[in-house]
Design a protein around this motif. Structure first.
Motif, PDB file in Angstrom:
ATOM      1  N   PRO A 375      -6.165  48.488  56.304  1.00 52.05           N
ATOM      2  CA  PRO A 375      -5.586  48.789  54.981  1.00 52.05           C
ATOM      3  C   PRO A 375      -4.066  48.657  54.984  1.00 52.05           C
ATOM      4  N   LYS A 376      -3.536  48.053  53.924  1.00 53.45           N
ATOM      5  CA  LYS A 376      -2.080  47.934  53.760  1.00 53.45           C
ATOM      6  C   LYS A 376      -1.738  48.224  52.305  1.00 53.45           C
ATOM      7  N   TRP A 377      -0.739  49.077  52.105  1.00 51.67           N
ATOM      8  CA  TRP A 377      -0.378  49.491  50.753  1.00 51.67           C
ATOM      9  C   TRP A 377       0.338  48.387  49.985  1.00 51.67           C
ATOM     10  N   ALA A 378       0.058  48.364  48.680  1.00 51.63           N
ATOM     11  CA  ALA A 378       0.846  47.557  47.759  1.00 51.63           C
ATOM     12  C   ALA A 378       2.155  48.292  47.479  1.00 51.63           C
ATOM     13  N   PRO A 379       3.152  47.589  46.933  1.00 49.45           N
ATOM     14  CA  PRO A 379       4.439  48.245  46.661  1.00 49.45           C
ATOM     15  C   PRO A 379       4.335  49.411  45.683  1.00 49.45           C
ATOM     16  N   ASP A 380       3.255  49.480  44.884  1.00 53.38           N
ATOM     17  CA  ASP A 380       3.137  50.585  43.930  1.00 53.38           C
ATOM     18  C   ASP A 380       2.576  51.853  44.569  1.00 53.38           C
ATOM     19  N   GLY A 381       2.184  51.802  45.840  1.00 54.60           N
ATOM     20  CA  GLY A 381       1.640  52.995  46.486  1.00 54.60           C
ATOM     21  C   GLY A 381       0.318  53.446  45.894  1.00 54.60           C
ATOM     22  N   ARG A 382      -0.294  52.596  45.113  1.00 53.95           N
ATOM     23  CA  ARG A 382      -1.555  52.922  44.442  1.00 53.95           C
ATOM     24  C   ARG A 382      -2.673  51.996  44.897  1.00 53.95           C
ATOM     25  N   HIS A 383      -2.341  50.736  45.105  1.00 50.76           N
ATOM     26  CA  HIS A 383      -3.339  49.764  45.537  1.00 50.76           C
ATOM     27  C   HIS A 383      -3.246  49.511  47.041  1.00 50.76           C
ATOM     28  N   LEU A 384      -4.376  49.103  47.602  1.00 49.48           N
ATOM     29  CA  LEU A 384      -4.440  48.747  49.012  1.00 49.48           C
ATOM     30  C   LEU A 384      -5.120  47.388  49.141  1.00 49.48           C
ATOM     31  N   VAL A 385      -4.640  46.570  50.070  1.00 49.72           N
ATOM     32  CA  VAL A 385      -5.378  45.368  50.446  1.00 49.72           C
ATOM     33  C   VAL A 385      -6.023  45.673  51.794  1.00 49.72           C
ATOM     34  N   PHE A 386      -7.235  45.188  51.990  1.00 51.38           N
ATOM     35  CA  PHE A 386      -7.924  45.456  53.254  1.00 51.38           C
ATOM     36  C   PHE A 386      -8.910  44.335  53.540  1.00 51.38           C
ATOM     37  N   THR A 387      -9.429  44.332  54.771  1.00 49.18           N
ATOM     38  CA  THR A 387     -10.410  43.345  55.208  1.00 49.18           C
ATOM     39  C   THR A 387     -11.799  43.934  55.052  1.00 49.18           C
ATOM     40  N   SER A 388     -12.725  43.168  54.482  1.00 56.52           N
ATOM     41  CA  SER A 388     -14.108  43.643  54.376  1.00 56.52           C
ATOM     42  C   SER A 388     -15.075  42.502  54.630  1.00 56.52           C
ATOM     43  N   ASN A 389     -16.209  42.831  55.248  1.00 61.62           N
ATOM     44  CA  ASN A 389     -17.265  41.824  55.446  1.00 61.62           C
ATOM     45  C   ASN A 389     -18.385  42.010  54.426  1.00 61.62           C
ATOM     46  N   ARG A 390     -18.110  42.723  53.322  1.00 63.10           N
ATOM     47  CA  ARG A 390     -19.176  43.080  52.377  1.00 63.10           C
ATOM     48  C   ARG A 390     -19.839  41.886  51.740  1.00 63.10           C
ATOM     49  N   THR A 391     -19.174  40.731  51.695  1.00 62.42           N
ATOM     50  CA  THR A 391     -19.805  39.543  51.118  1.00 62.42           C
ATOM     51  C   THR A 391     -20.262  38.568  52.195  1.00 62.42           C
ATOM     52  N   GLY A 392     -20.268  39.003  53.462  1.00 61.04           N
ATOM     53  CA  GLY A 392     -20.658  38.104  54.555  1.00 61.04           C
ATOM     54  C   GLY A 392     -19.530  37.995  55.553  1.00 61.04           C
ATOM     55  N   VAL A 393     -18.754  36.916  55.454  1.00 59.87           N
ATOM     56  CA  VAL A 393     -17.606  36.779  56.346  1.00 59.87           C
ATOM     57  C   VAL A 393     -16.481  37.701  55.854  1.00 59.87           C
ATOM     58  N   ARG A 394     -15.534  37.948  56.746  1.00 63.03           N
ATOM     59  CA  ARG A 394     -14.438  38.835  56.383  1.00 63.03           C
ATOM     60  C   ARG A 394     -13.510  38.172  55.360  1.00 63.03           C
ATOM     61  N   GLN A 395     -13.210  38.918  54.304  1.00 66.37           N
ATOM     62  CA  GLN A 395     -12.273  38.476  53.276  1.00 66.37           C
ATOM     63  C   GLN A 395     -11.365  39.641  52.918  1.00 66.37           C
ATOM     64  N   LEU A 396     -10.291  39.338  52.202  1.00 63.57           N
ATOM     65  CA  LEU A 396      -9.391  40.392  51.746  1.00 63.57           C
ATOM     66  C   LEU A 396      -9.806  40.882  50.365  1.00 63.57           C
ATOM     67  N   PHE A 397      -9.731  42.185  50.182  1.00 60.30           N
ATOM     68  CA  PHE A 397     -10.044  42.820  48.906  1.00 60.30           C
ATOM     69  C   PHE A 397      -8.870  43.715  48.523  1.00 60.30           C
ATOM     70  N   VAL A 398      -8.717  43.930  47.211  1.00 62.68           N
ATOM     71  CA  VAL A 398      -7.687  44.841  46.711  1.00 62.68           C
ATOM     72  C   VAL A 398      -8.381  46.017  46.027  1.00 62.68           C
ATOM     73  N   LEU A 399      -7.968  47.200  46.406  1.00 63.89           N
ATOM     74  CA  LEU A 399      -8.597  48.437  45.943  1.00 63.89           C
ATOM     75  C   LEU A 399      -7.572  49.296  45.213  1.00 63.89           C
ATOM     76  N   ASP A 400      -7.963  49.836  44.054  1.00 63.51           N
ATOM     77  CA  ASP A 400      -7.145  50.838  43.365  1.00 63.51           C
ATOM     78  C   ASP A 400      -7.555  52.207  43.918  1.00 63.51           C
ATOM     79  N   ALA A 401      -6.655  52.809  44.685  1.00 66.23           N
ATOM     80  CA  ALA A 401      -7.006  54.069  45.343  1.00 66.23           C
ATOM     81  C   ALA A 401      -7.277  55.180  44.331  1.00 66.23           C
ATOM     82  N   GLU A 402      -6.782  55.036  43.107  1.00 69.71           N
ATOM     83  CA  GLU A 402      -7.008  56.092  42.114  1.00 69.71           C
ATOM     84  C   GLU A 402      -8.379  55.981  41.470  1.00 69.71           C
ATOM     85  N   SER A 403      -8.773  54.767  41.089  1.00 67.14           N
ATOM     86  CA  SER A 403     -10.035  54.600  40.363  1.00 67.14           C
ATOM     87  C   SER A 403     -11.157  54.083  41.252  1.00 67.14           C
ATOM     88  N   GLY A 404     -10.815  53.518  42.397  1.00 68.27           N
ATOM     89  CA  GLY A 404     -11.824  52.913  43.257  1.00 68.27           C
ATOM     90  C   GLY A 404     -12.162  51.487  42.885  1.00 68.27           C
TER      91      GLY A 404
END
Lengths: 427, 194
Positions: A375-404
């Protein structure tokens, strides 16, 4: 064009109602009045001119991705791009309106407060001539971030970039997935790219002839150099200090790995920070004030997140663990507002993204789908980019830590080890 | 005469004899003259038999040396394996490292690069540190058994160079390993005397 803008301004001025009609809450001077946790509605009016449709789509999407506003689209195009019909917009649920006018080398942006029926702020943004070019798109992102700040009080994150590793190369991409490209040559197996705060430099590790070394890449000049302090042994997970002048990284030979501090642009030797007595101490991340580091250490027998002062004093466990458990916590990243550290934690055998509050050590799990790491924070301190294999191979996803709310950022070949730049907006 | 040049001479001699044997023409057809075996022909047969025995013996010695070199090389590069998230040398690992020590002792020109590797579970970045610790463990064991530290380089590849793909424990256990690469002195490998 200027005449048209002037005309637009006059129409808007005429549309501004008497202030006596304002019955909204008072006390907020920058941005609209809205309650935290709610998403005020915003309408982005159609933009006329070459690239207008693209700019309109980008602004809508950027505001949507930022999760701070509810973007009201599918509106009647009859609303036009000049007159701002406040009563109608209010009926549509809009608290704010973003209106923009394209000129050959600039974008004039007007933000309206629908409730108060007046112009909130205006600003001109320089636009490169090449419509749709990377620089042109970044200028549109910049304008959007500014408009979001005008409405909500907190700046958007569209004008920033994410570096990551794909296919043995360092890649960078815009926050909307555009302009994705490698910035290193093939070979050397680079890992752990990390932005310098200005966005001009990236540091990363690569496999050299006599060990793993640290490189500093100048994106403007297109040239990279290896740090002279790191010729042999393991040197990895470099990170820039908040002032951009130093790099902290992990170095190991035959007696564990420890954190070291070295000037980023000089030839001085490195200074040791941690004393791990043969354990692994790696993945440093700075507190926003540059005085402390969070890092991963195996000193207790398994990886946990610790905090230490930049001079090496007062090392302390951050993530709680029970003696004897086999919990594995790693990849800490300190939020830009200083309140949280995000990290990856093994939960039922799979890694998930969690945050821990510095103040009361409250832990919150943010993911549960697949294996999620880095996990790595976005400059707004609200979003995170992270690595996930949820779709098969590993890709980057962006998550809103407040809403999910989560969106996939990268597509194609496997991607991992992201780093989110600071805002690249014009001041 | 050094052991190396003696072995070399033996190999050359064996080769010469083997070549001579190969060129020996077929035995002449029996003479129409009835005659008993002479001392001379008997000597020739004995001599040929002796040469054949000697050639066989030298060929066997050459094969033994060749297989000895191959065995020594494979002992030098034999991998050791680790438990999950651990860098301790297992008993099996100790036996594999013990077998490298005498070969390194009689071949002082050999340099080895120990490459630490991990399985893919866990943080890629933490795995680099874990791999470094695994490589360092093997180096420490070998230096404690008398091998000069300057002959052993270490590097970690973390989870970056798996030898087995997939998420089965079998693949994981194959990947949690130290590899040993001969980076110098690997030619003319000497083997221990019998």
């Amino acid at each position: 064009m200027l005449a048209r803008i002037a005309a637009a301004a006059s129409v808007i001025a005429a549309a501004v109602p008497a202030m006596g009609q304002d019955t909204s809450r008072t006390g907020v001077h920058i941005g609209l009045n809205y309650q935290p946790g709610t998403k005020p509605g915003v309408v982005v009016l159609p933009i006329v001119g070459p690239g207008g449709d693209t700019a309109h789509a980008m602004i809508q999407r950027d505001l949507d991705y930022a999760d701070a506003l509810n973007v009201i689209s599918d509106i009647d195009p009859g609303l036009g791009s000049i007159t701002v019909n406040y009563p109608l917009l209010e009926k549509l649920g809009a608290a704010a309106v973003v209106q923009a006018f394209l000129a050959p080398t600039s974008l004039h942006v007007i933000v309206h407060d629908v409730v108060k029926r007046r112009v909130l702020l205006t600003r001109d943004f320089a636009l490169p001539a090449a419509v749709g070019s990377a620089e042109w798109r970044m200028a549109i992102h910049d304008a959007t971030d500014w408009a979001q700040q005008a409405i909500t009080g907190s700046r958007g994150i569209a004008a920033s970039r994410i570096a990551f590793i794909r296919d043995g190369q360092v890649y960078i991409t815009d926050t909307d997935g555009a302009d994705t490209r490698p910035v290193t040559q093939k070979g050397g197996g680079p890992l752990s790219p990390s932005w310098q705060p200005t966005g001009r430099f990236l540091t990363y590790s690569f496999f050299g002839a006599r060990g793993t070394q640290i490189a500093v890449l100048d994106l403007t000049a297109g040239s990279a150099r290896a740090l002279s302090a790191t010729p042999t042994g393991l040197n990895s997970t470099p990170t820039f200090s908040p002032d951009g002048n130093s790099i902290v990284y992990t170095h190991g030979d035959e007696n564990g790995t420890d954190l070291y501090l070295v000037p980023a642009f000089g030839a001085e030797p490195a200074r040791r920070i941690t004393v791990g007595h043969g354990s692994d101490n790696t993945q440093p991340t700075f507190s926003p004030d540059g005085r402390r580091l969070a890092f991963t250490s195996g000193r207790s027998g398994h990886p946990e997140v610790y905090i230490v002062n930049i001079d090496g004093t007062e090392p302390d466990l951050l993530t709680p663990f029970q003696f004897g458990d086999d919990i594995y916590r790693a990849s800490p990243n300190w939020s830009p507002d200083g309140r949280l550290v995000a990290f990856e934690s093994r939960v039922n055998g799979r890694f998930q993204i969690e945050t821990i509050a510095l103040r009361d050590h409250t832990v919150k799990q943010l993911t549960s789908d697949g294996i999620n790491e880095d996990p790595k924070w976005a400059p707004d301190g609200r979003h995170l980019v992270f690595t996930s294999n949820r779709t098969g191979v590993r890709q980057l996803f962006v998550l809103d830590a407040e809403s999910g709310r989560t969106r996939q950022l990268t597509f194609g070949g496997p991607a991992r080890l992201p780093s989110w730049s600071r805002s690249l907006a014009t001041p | 005469m050094s052991r190396r040049s003696r072995i070399g001479s033996l190999l050359i001699l064996a080769g010469a004899v083997a070549a001579a044997c190969a060129k020996t023409p077929p035995a002449p057809a029996p003479s129409p003259v009835r005659a008993g075996p002479t001392v001379d022909s008997s000597r020739i047969r004995d001599s040929l038999a002796n040469a054949k025995r000697m050639a066989d013996s030298l060929a066997a010695e050459r094969d033994r040396l060749a297989s000895g070199v191959a065995a020594a090389r494979s002992a030098l590069v034999a991998k050791i394996f680790f438990d999950y998230d651990k860098s301790d040398i297992t008993d099996q690992g100790k036996a594999i490292l013990d077998a490298k020590v005498p070969i390194l002792n009689i071949n002082p020109g050999i340099r080895i690069r120990v490459e630490g590797n991990t399985d893919r579970r866990g943080s890629d970045e933490y795995n680099l540190a874990l791999g470094q610790r695994r490589a360092a463990s093997a180096k420490r064991y070998l230096t404690e058994h008398g091998i000069d530290a300057s002959r052993l380089d270490i590097i970690s590849y973390g989870a970056e160079r798996p030898v087995a793909e997939g998420d089965a424990e079998d693949a994981y256990s194959q990947n949690r390993r130290d590899e040993f690469v001969i980076v110098a002195g690997g030619d003319n490998l000497k083997v221990a005397a019998q």
